[in-house]
Design an enzyme around this catalytic site. Structure first.
Site, short mmCIF file in Angstrom:
data_model
loop_
_atom_site.label_atom_id
_atom_site.label_comp_id
_atom_site.label_asym_id
_atom_site.label_seq_id
_atom_site.Cartn_x
_atom_site.Cartn_y
_atom_site.Cartn_z
CB CYS A 158 -0.93 -0.01 1.22
SG CYS A 158 -1.97 1.47 1.35
CG PHE A 159 2.41 2.87 -3.52
CD1 PHE A 159 3.79 2.94 -3.58
CD2 PHE A 159 1.77 1.95 -4.33
CE1 PHE A 159 4.51 2.12 -4.42
CE2 PHE A 159 2.47 1.13 -5.19
CZ PHE A 159 3.86 1.21 -5.24
#
Length: 275
Positions: free
Chosen positions: A123-124
């Site tokens: 997850c950025f």
């Protein structure tokens, strides 16, 4: 890889900025405008009820966001007695060994530089990998972020309807709001603050729908006992009852995690499996 590392820094900063702007608009603009309604009592004021709801949603969204980062997946290359942990990571880095050849259901993330168990995805917006340890907090983060955006969208539409003396009873009113507002803004008939709120309405709608869709997709994978990484790689998973799959992620105290942000390390299901 450089672009991904840059995105890993920009995306969390973007999320925190949007959260700060939303909080400021709610506390200093939307909620004070609700106090102007003389027909409501002080205890049952829409401003107080809406403020309490917004603070509850925001606290759960930000609390689970912090817990996703805090309970990051354990580095199996260091945490387990692999005997050749450093060599395993080095082989995965240069591509000479496949991720599934060392440990089952593991994956090496190049951005985090760690070997994670039951890896789902990176997850950025949290700058972190999502795995077995923080999956529940990630789902709660998506759920409450979606609800907080919906709450802000409704409050923003109520503010705009009063400020511009317009009605959203017709669904086309919201669809045509942006182009009409842009033309009015450049003609000088619309204040910059009102234009900013209108832009935030569409941003809240987009973020809310994206988080809601991602949360539903993630729940479907959990019911199947599958991760996004396994789905993307076409891996076959062992069929299990859906109740066991839910308990593996949410544990027996799922209601507590639904109401308040709590750490999800070592749930009851894993303790029973270890015994």
């Amino acid at each position: 890889m450089l672009v991904l590392r840059l995105l890993n820094v920009v995306a969390p900063a973007y999320f925190l900025c949007i959260s700060l702007v939303t909080f400021v608009l709610q506390i200093f603009l939307f909620i004070p405008s609700m106090f102007r309604d003389p027909s409501t009592t002080s205890l049952l004021s829409p401003a107080l009820l809406h403020g309490a709801l917004f603070l509850f949603l925001s606290a759960n969204a930000l609390g689970n966001y912090v817990l996703v980062i805090q309970s990051s997946p354990e580095d199996l290359g260091k945490g387990l007695n692999l005997g050749e942990g450093a060599e395993v990571v080095a082989d995965w880095l240069d591509g000479s060994r496949s991720p599934g050849s060392a440990l089952p259901s593991t994956h090496f993330c190049r951005l985090c530089a760690r070997v994670t168990q039951r890896h789902d995805h990176h997850c950025f917006f949290t700058g972190n990998c999502i795995g077995s340890r923080n999956m529940r907090n990630f789902i709660m983060f998506c759920l409450y972020t979606s609800l907080a955006c919906l709450d802000s969208l409704v409050a923003g539409m109520a503010y705009i309807s009063v400020a511009l003396s317009m009605s959203f009873a017709n669904p086309l009113a919201f669809l045509t709001l942006l182009p009409h507002s842009i033309s009015q803004f450049f003609s000088g008939a619309l204040l910059s603050s009102e234009m900013f709120v209108i832009l935030m309405l569409y941003l809240w709608l987009g973020i809310g729908l994206a988080c809601a869709g991602f949360c539903c997709h993630q729940m479907l994978l959990i019911l199947r006992g599958q991760t996004r990484y396994q789905l993307r790689k076409g891996m076959v998973v062992r069929a299990r009852p859906w109740r066991e799959n839910l308990q593996e992620v949410f544990g027996k105290r799922w209601l507590l995690g639904l109401l308040i942000p709590v750490l999800n390390v070592g749930n009851d299901y894993h303790r029973q499996k270890e015994k």
